[in-house]
Design a protein around this motif. Sequence first.
Motif, PDB file in Angstrom:
ATOM      1  N   ALA A 143       0.839  -1.199   0.000  1.00  0.00           N
ATOM      2  CA  ALA A 143       0.000   0.000   0.000  1.00  0.00           C
ATOM      3  C   ALA A 143       0.873   1.248   0.000  1.00  0.00           C
ATOM      4  CB  ALA A 143      -0.918  -0.001   1.224  1.00  0.00           C
ATOM      5  N   SER A 144       0.343   2.350  -0.517  1.00  0.00           N
ATOM      6  CA  SER A 144       1.080   3.603  -0.517  1.00  0.00           C
ATOM      7  C   SER A 144       1.218   4.108   0.913  1.00  0.00           C
ATOM      8  CB  SER A 144       0.360   4.649  -1.370  1.00  0.00           C
ATOM      9  OG  SER A 144       1.011   5.908  -1.274  1.00  0.00           O
ATOM     10  N   ALA A 145       2.437   4.439   1.302  1.00  0.00           N
ATOM     11  CA  ALA A 145       2.682   4.926   2.661  1.00  0.00           C
ATOM     12  C   ALA A 145       2.372   6.408   2.802  1.00  0.00           C
ATOM     13  CB  ALA A 145       4.128   4.664   3.051  1.00  0.00           C
ATOM     14  N   THR A 146       2.120   7.092   1.708  1.00  0.00           N
ATOM     15  CA  THR A 146       1.838   8.524   1.753  1.00  0.00           C
ATOM     16  C   THR A 146       0.629   8.815   0.880  1.00  0.00           C
ATOM     17  OG1 THR A 146       3.109   9.238  -0.194  1.00  0.00           O
ATOM     18  CG2 THR A 146       4.338   8.870   1.848  1.00  0.00           C
ATOM     19  N   ALA A 147       0.172  10.067   0.945  1.00  0.00           N
ATOM     20  CA  ALA A 147      -0.954  10.479   0.109  1.00  0.00           C
ATOM     21  C   ALA A 147      -0.529  10.724  -1.332  1.00  0.00           C
ATOM     22  CB  ALA A 147      -1.593  11.748   0.686  1.00  0.00           C
ATOM     23  N   THR A 148       0.766  10.708  -1.607  1.00  0.00           N
ATOM     24  CA  THR A 148       1.272  10.894  -2.969  1.00  0.00           C
ATOM     25  C   THR A 148       1.520   9.533  -3.598  1.00  0.00           C
ATOM     26  OG1 THR A 148       2.359  12.960  -2.310  1.00  0.00           O
ATOM     27  CG2 THR A 148       3.059  11.944  -4.395  1.00  0.00           C
ATOM     28  N   PRO A 149       0.729   9.135  -4.607  1.00  0.00           N
ATOM     29  CA  PRO A 149       0.905   7.813  -5.221  1.00  0.00           C
ATOM     30  C   PRO A 149       2.331   7.615  -5.721  1.00  0.00           C
ATOM     31  CG  PRO A 149      -1.131   8.830  -5.975  1.00  0.00           C
ATOM     32  CD  PRO A 149      -0.373   9.884  -5.217  1.00  0.00           C
ATOM     33  N   GLY A 150       2.880   6.450  -5.425  1.00  0.00           N
ATOM     34  CA  GLY A 150       4.213   6.128  -5.916  1.00  0.00           C
ATOM     35  C   GLY A 150       5.345   6.496  -4.986  1.00  0.00           C
ATOM     36  N   TRP A 151       5.048   7.301  -3.968  1.00  0.00           N
ATOM     37  CA  TRP A 151       6.107   7.675  -3.015  1.00  0.00           C
ATOM     38  C   TRP A 151       6.360   6.532  -2.044  1.00  0.00           C
ATOM     39  CZ3 TRP A 151       6.207  13.246  -0.652  1.00  0.00           C
ATOM     40  CH2 TRP A 151       6.480  14.169  -1.681  1.00  0.00           C
ATOM     41  N   THR A 152       7.631   6.221  -1.846  1.00  0.00           N
ATOM     42  CA  THR A 152       8.028   5.281  -0.799  1.00  0.00           C
ATOM     43  C   THR A 152       8.364   6.074   0.467  1.00  0.00           C
ATOM     44  OG1 THR A 152      10.366   5.380  -1.382  1.00  0.00           O
ATOM     45  CG2 THR A 152       8.999   3.770  -2.567  1.00  0.00           C
ATOM     46  N   LEU A 153       8.624   5.365   1.553  1.00  0.00           N
ATOM     47  CA  LEU A 153       9.049   6.052   2.772  1.00  0.00           C
ATOM     48  C   LEU A 153      10.373   6.772   2.556  1.00  0.00           C
ATOM     49  CD1 LEU A 153       8.083   3.563   5.628  1.00  0.00           C
ATOM     50  CD2 LEU A 153       7.019   5.750   5.058  1.00  0.00           C
ATOM     51  N   ALA A 154      11.246   6.193   1.721  1.00  0.00           N
ATOM     52  CA  ALA A 154      12.516   6.869   1.418  1.00  0.00           C
ATOM     53  C   ALA A 154      12.265   8.179   0.672  1.00  0.00           C
ATOM     54  CB  ALA A 154      13.414   5.939   0.596  1.00  0.00           C
ATOM     55  N   ASP A 155      11.279   8.181  -0.229  1.00  0.00           N
ATOM     56  CA  ASP A 155      10.930   9.419  -0.933  1.00  0.00           C
ATOM     57  C   ASP A 155      10.409  10.462   0.048  1.00  0.00           C
ATOM     58  OD1 ASP A 155      11.557   8.337  -3.452  1.00  0.00           O
ATOM     59  OD2 ASP A 155       9.547   7.463  -3.644  1.00  0.00           O
ATOM     60  N   LEU A 156       9.577  10.017   0.988  1.00  0.00           N
ATOM     61  CA  LEU A 156       9.046  10.942   1.997  1.00  0.00           C
ATOM     62  C   LEU A 156      10.177  11.500   2.841  1.00  0.00           C
ATOM     63  CD1 LEU A 156       6.641  12.238   3.456  1.00  0.00           C
ATOM     64  CD2 LEU A 156       6.472  10.171   4.847  1.00  0.00           C
ATOM     65  N   ASP A 157      11.130  10.662   3.238  1.00  0.00           N
ATOM     66  CA  ASP A 157      12.278  11.123   4.022  1.00  0.00           C
ATOM     67  C   ASP A 157      13.028  12.228   3.279  1.00  0.00           C
ATOM     68  OD1 ASP A 157      11.662   9.283   5.929  1.00  0.00           O
ATOM     69  OD2 ASP A 157      13.493   8.097   5.746  1.00  0.00           O
ATOM     70  N   ALA A 158      13.300  11.980   2.003  1.00  0.00           N
ATOM     71  CA  ALA A 158      14.073  12.935   1.211  1.00  0.00           C
ATOM     72  C   ALA A 158      13.322  14.254   1.065  1.00  0.00           C
ATOM     73  CB  ALA A 158      14.390  12.340  -0.158  1.00  0.00           C
ATOM     74  N   ALA A 196      16.628  14.027  14.210  1.00  0.00           N
ATOM     75  CA  ALA A 196      17.312  12.842  13.700  1.00  0.00           C
ATOM     76  C   ALA A 196      17.290  12.801  12.177  1.00  0.00           C
ATOM     77  CB  ALA A 196      16.668  11.579  14.267  1.00  0.00           C
ATOM     78  N   LEU A 197      16.152  13.149  11.570  1.00  0.00           N
ATOM     79  CA  LEU A 197      16.029  13.113  10.115  1.00  0.00           C
ATOM     80  C   LEU A 197      16.965  14.099   9.442  1.00  0.00           C
ATOM     81  CD1 LEU A 197      14.504  12.118   7.555  1.00  0.00           C
ATOM     82  CD2 LEU A 197      12.880  13.988   7.948  1.00  0.00           C
ATOM     83  N   THR A 198      17.193  15.238  10.075  1.00  0.00           N
ATOM     84  CA  THR A 198      18.004  16.286   9.454  1.00  0.00           C
ATOM     85  C   THR A 198      19.476  16.223   9.838  1.00  0.00           C
ATOM     86  OG1 THR A 198      17.361  17.802  11.244  1.00  0.00           O
ATOM     87  CG2 THR A 198      16.069  17.869   9.213  1.00  0.00           C
ATOM     88  N   GLY A 199      19.884  15.171  10.534  1.00  0.00           N
ATOM     89  CA  GLY A 199      21.309  15.017  10.792  1.00  0.00           C
ATOM     90  C   GLY A 199      21.697  14.860  12.239  1.00  0.00           C
ATOM     91  N   GLY A 200      20.756  14.495  13.098  1.00  0.00           N
ATOM     92  CA  GLY A 200      21.098  14.296  14.498  1.00  0.00           C
ATOM     93  C   GLY A 200      21.467  15.603  15.169  1.00  0.00           C
TER      94      GLY A 200
END
Length: 217
Positions: A143-158, A196-200
């Motif tokens: 299933a899509s992890a975000t409201a944007t079709p095709g985005w993975t969690l890695a895409d959301l992180d970026a 943490a996401l932006t570099g600790g």
Amino acid sequence: DLEATDRYYACLRAKGIHPTPDETGDLYAPNPVIVDGQAVRWLLHDVNLFAEHRRAATRDGADLLALLPAEVREGFASPDVADALWAHLQVEPPLAQLDAFLVETPDGLTPRYIEWQTFGAYATLARLALACAQDAWPPLQRASATATPGWTLADLDAKLRALYMRGIEDDPRQGVVLDYRPLDQVTRREFFAIQALTGGEGGMGILDPREVVYRDG
């Protein structure tokens, strides 16, 4: 599936998130659901409409400052940062996220309340919970992890990382989370997730007003 739920809770605890309300610390009420695409589109429409009205109602940075709580506006807000944020709003939509409490009815899932923010605290913490849910219940990986079709969690992180870090090289004040109610903030884990996401420790700063020292006026 109790075994899957146990794996989910263990994964959350390993990330510093307490999964049940009866524990001391950060509160996270886990309720992973797959939301119907039509409901997501309806929610996004409302968010975009609200953002358009908000943009039209703010004529300059001073109008943005007027929306802040008095204690933040008087003690920490900066007119030039407000001007920069207002200028950004004129050329691009704000980062928006949805928090919808859905109840099941004979006609399907119906929102009981809808909350939206233009700051990614919920989304940044939710990535950790989503990753745990996908590990615990493998079918969720399809299933899509975000409201944007095709985005993975890695895409959301970026995407989130880029939004947080944009502009802080020129103005480090845009790289600070102001926790202006540190004594009653029960979800500070959201701020830690952003850091943490932006570099600790080298990423987004978390400013506790109790640690601010004024010198020379």
